[in-house]
Design a protein around this motif. Sequence first.
Motif, mmCIF file in Angstrom:
data_model
loop_
_atom_site.group_PDB
_atom_site.id
_atom_site.type_symbol
_atom_site.label_atom_id
_atom_site.label_comp_id
_atom_site.label_asym_id
_atom_site.label_seq_id
_atom_site.Cartn_x
_atom_site.Cartn_y
_atom_site.Cartn_z
ATOM 1 N N GLY A 114 -10.686 -11.739 51.298
ATOM 2 C CA GLY A 114 -11.016 -10.763 52.317
ATOM 3 C C GLY A 114 -10.387 -11.176 53.637
ATOM 4 O O GLY A 114 -9.737 -12.222 53.748
ATOM 5 N N VAL A 115 -10.598 -10.357 54.659
ATOM 6 C CA VAL A 115 -10.032 -10.658 55.968
ATOM 7 C C VAL A 115 -10.568 -11.987 56.487
ATOM 8 O O VAL A 115 -9.826 -12.781 57.089
ATOM 9 C CB VAL A 115 -10.356 -9.524 56.956
ATOM 10 N N ALA A 116 -11.840 -12.271 56.260
ATOM 11 C CA ALA A 116 -12.423 -13.528 56.728
ATOM 12 C C ALA A 116 -11.733 -14.721 56.087
ATOM 13 O O ALA A 116 -11.497 -15.747 56.748
ATOM 14 C CB ALA A 116 -13.925 -13.550 56.428
ATOM 15 N N ASP A 117 -11.381 -14.607 54.802
ATOM 16 C CA ASP A 117 -10.696 -15.699 54.115
ATOM 17 C C ASP A 117 -9.311 -15.937 54.703
ATOM 18 O O ASP A 117 -8.918 -17.075 54.955
ATOM 19 C CB ASP A 117 -10.573 -15.386 52.621
ATOM 20 N N LEU A 118 -8.558 -14.866 54.914
ATOM 21 C CA LEU A 118 -7.211 -14.999 55.450
ATOM 22 C C LEU A 118 -7.230 -15.562 56.867
ATOM 23 O O LEU A 118 -6.394 -16.393 57.234
ATOM 24 C CB LEU A 118 -6.501 -13.647 55.434
ATOM 25 N N THR A 119 -8.188 -15.109 57.666
ATOM 26 C CA THR A 119 -8.284 -15.582 59.046
ATOM 27 C C THR A 119 -8.617 -17.064 59.092
ATOM 28 O O THR A 119 -8.006 -17.838 59.839
ATOM 29 C CB THR A 119 -9.355 -14.791 59.814
ATOM 30 N N ALA A 120 -9.578 -17.484 58.281
ATOM 31 C CA ALA A 120 -9.972 -18.893 58.255
ATOM 32 C C ALA A 120 -8.848 -19.771 57.723
ATOM 33 O O ALA A 120 -8.583 -20.856 58.251
ATOM 34 C CB ALA A 120 -11.230 -19.066 57.405
ATOM 35 N N ALA A 122 -5.652 -19.199 57.854
ATOM 36 C CA ALA A 122 -4.531 -19.235 58.794
ATOM 37 C C ALA A 122 -4.736 -20.268 59.897
ATOM 38 O O ALA A 122 -3.764 -20.703 60.529
ATOM 39 C CB ALA A 122 -4.319 -17.855 59.410
ATOM 40 N N ARG A 123 -5.956 -20.688 60.127
ATOM 41 C CA ARG A 123 -6.244 -21.659 61.185
ATOM 42 C C ARG A 123 -6.045 -23.098 60.722
ATOM 43 O O ARG A 123 -6.193 -24.033 61.513
ATOM 44 C CB ARG A 123 -7.685 -21.490 61.675
ATOM 45 N N THR A 124 -5.741 -23.294 59.452
ATOM 46 C CA THR A 124 -5.610 -24.638 58.901
ATOM 47 C C THR A 124 -4.146 -25.058 58.827
ATOM 48 O O THR A 124 -3.235 -24.241 58.973
ATOM 49 C CB THR A 124 -6.225 -24.708 57.498
ATOM 50 N N ALA A 125 -3.937 -26.357 58.577
ATOM 51 C CA ALA A 125 -2.575 -26.874 58.464
ATOM 52 C C ALA A 125 -1.907 -26.411 57.177
ATOM 53 O O ALA A 125 -0.678 -26.300 57.114
ATOM 54 C CB ALA A 125 -2.591 -28.402 58.521
ATOM 55 N N ASP A 126 -2.695 -26.134 56.140
ATOM 56 C CA ASP A 126 -2.152 -25.689 54.852
ATOM 57 C C ASP A 126 -2.920 -24.443 54.411
ATOM 58 O O ASP A 126 -3.896 -24.534 53.665
ATOM 59 C CB ASP A 126 -2.297 -26.805 53.807
ATOM 60 N N PRO A 127 -2.486 -23.258 54.873
ATOM 61 C CA PRO A 127 -3.233 -22.025 54.556
ATOM 62 C C PRO A 127 -3.387 -21.759 53.067
ATOM 63 O O PRO A 127 -4.446 -21.294 52.637
ATOM 64 C CB PRO A 127 -2.392 -20.941 55.232
ATOM 65 N N ARG A 128 -2.357 -22.052 52.281
ATOM 66 C CA ARG A 128 -2.458 -21.786 50.840
ATOM 67 C C ARG A 128 -3.550 -22.633 50.207
ATOM 68 O O ARG A 128 -4.366 -22.128 49.427
ATOM 69 C CB ARG A 128 -1.122 -22.052 50.155
ATOM 70 N N ALA A 129 -3.582 -23.906 50.529
ATOM 71 C CA ALA A 129 -4.616 -24.781 49.973
ATOM 72 C C ALA A 129 -6.009 -24.349 50.439
ATOM 73 O O ALA A 129 -6.970 -24.371 49.667
ATOM 74 C CB ALA A 129 -4.345 -26.224 50.375
ATOM 75 N N ALA A 130 -6.099 -23.952 51.706
ATOM 76 C CA ALA A 130 -7.390 -23.515 52.234
ATOM 77 C C ALA A 130 -7.862 -22.248 51.535
ATOM 78 O O ALA A 130 -9.056 -22.091 51.249
ATOM 79 C CB ALA A 130 -7.283 -23.279 53.734
ATOM 80 N N LEU A 131 -6.929 -21.338 51.248
ATOM 81 C CA LEU A 131 -7.304 -20.094 50.573
ATOM 82 C C LEU A 131 -7.766 -20.382 49.154
ATOM 83 O O LEU A 131 -8.733 -19.768 48.665
ATOM 84 C CB LEU A 131 -6.113 -19.135 50.568
ATOM 85 N N LEU A 132 -7.088 -21.292 48.474
ATOM 86 C CA LEU A 132 -7.529 -21.679 47.134
ATOM 87 C C LEU A 132 -8.931 -22.267 47.193
ATOM 88 O O LEU A 132 -9.791 -21.936 46.361
ATOM 89 C CB LEU A 132 -6.562 -22.693 46.526
ATOM 90 N N GLU A 133 -9.157 -23.127 48.159
ATOM 91 C CA GLU A 133 -10.460 -23.779 48.272
ATOM 92 C C GLU A 133 -11.567 -22.750 48.506
ATOM 93 O O GLU A 133 -12.671 -22.876 47.965
ATOM 94 C CB GLU A 133 -10.425 -24.780 49.423
ATOM 95 N N ARG A 134 -11.278 -21.726 49.302
ATOM 96 C CA ARG A 134 -12.284 -20.713 49.615
ATOM 97 C C ARG A 134 -12.526 -19.745 48.465
ATOM 98 O O ARG A 134 -13.660 -19.280 48.266
ATOM 99 C CB ARG A 134 -11.856 -19.918 50.855
ATOM 100 N N CYS A 135 -11.465 -19.398 47.723
ATOM 101 C CA CYS A 135 -11.557 -18.264 46.809
ATOM 102 C C CYS A 135 -11.602 -18.612 45.330
ATOM 103 O O CYS A 135 -11.878 -17.734 44.504
ATOM 104 C CB CYS A 135 -10.379 -17.304 47.054
ATOM 105 N N VAL A 136 -11.320 -19.859 44.971
ATOM 106 C CA VAL A 136 -11.467 -20.234 43.566
ATOM 107 C C VAL A 136 -12.953 -20.296 43.240
ATOM 108 O O VAL A 136 -13.717 -21.044 43.854
ATOM 109 C CB VAL A 136 -10.790 -21.592 43.276
ATOM 110 N N VAL A 137 -13.351 -19.488 42.273
ATOM 111 C CA VAL A 137 -14.759 -19.450 41.865
ATOM 112 C C VAL A 137 -15.033 -20.554 40.854
ATOM 113 O O VAL A 137 -15.968 -21.351 41.010
ATOM 114 C CB VAL A 137 -15.112 -18.072 41.272
ATOM 115 N N THR A 138 -14.206 -20.608 39.809
ATOM 116 C CA THR A 138 -14.294 -21.672 38.818
ATOM 117 C C THR A 138 -12.884 -22.031 38.376
ATOM 118 O O THR A 138 -11.985 -21.173 38.357
ATOM 119 C CB THR A 138 -15.112 -21.253 37.577
ATOM 120 N N ALA A 139 -12.677 -23.287 38.012
ATOM 121 C CA ALA A 139 -11.382 -23.736 37.495
ATOM 122 C C ALA A 139 -11.634 -24.790 36.420
ATOM 123 O O ALA A 139 -12.424 -25.721 36.625
ATOM 124 C CB ALA A 139 -10.517 -24.291 38.618
#
Length: 242
Positions: A114-120, A122-139
């Motif tokens: 969601g927009v909240a995930d993308l915004t959060a 984008a504020r990190t040094a590694d946006p892709r890793a941060a997005l994975l951390e936020r949005c992966v439900v199970t792995a």
Amino acid sequence: MAITGAAGLLAAWEAGLAAPPAGRALLLHRTARPDLDDRTLPERPVGEREADLFALRRALFGERMQVRLECAECGADMEFELDAGEFARTLGDRPDPVVRVEHGGWRVAFRLPGVADLTAAARTADPRAALLERCVVTAEHDGRTVAAAELPAPVQRRIAEAVEAADPGADVTLNVACPECGQATRAELDIASYLWTELDAWARDLLLDVHLLATAYGWSEPEILALSPLRRRYYLELCADV
């Protein structure tokens, strides 16, 4: 979609004047989806928000959208029309908020950002890793639960492909051929920015109408806003004839 009246739209416009683009987009989405609360709105998939905003634009200002774009090759101005209703219908399907990817021995459930995930992120040094951390439900890997940081690049690519297929409205990109040189120009269509520009022009015009009618008849703003647009226009024409 329940569309608020003129007073409600003016209130949203006033609140957005001092807000950044992200805040204005949230105000517009709140106007489009009064059934959702402020906490839920930023969590909805991005493509769902875009569909909601196209539907709002259609309801407020009609289906035809005038777009102006500069050719990336020769610099010529290109003007063309888009159909807001068609975008709303095309993007209107509500996707399953969770996509599932299987690749080799990897099994991943990933929540559409969601927009909240993308915004959060984008504020990190590694946006892709941060997005994975936020949005992966199970792995899982071979039946073993793993952290999002352990997902290899091929699995991450599969996730990105699955998200793009499930939520195509998250990235509305135009590909327009220039009538002058024939080259194609790609550009993102930011419906939130486009709609805010229209709302801003509408609000300023409406306030001018309120000023003129209040001066001529002594009516209050709520009384003037309670009139239909047709009746307001008729009274303005009468003022001009005096």
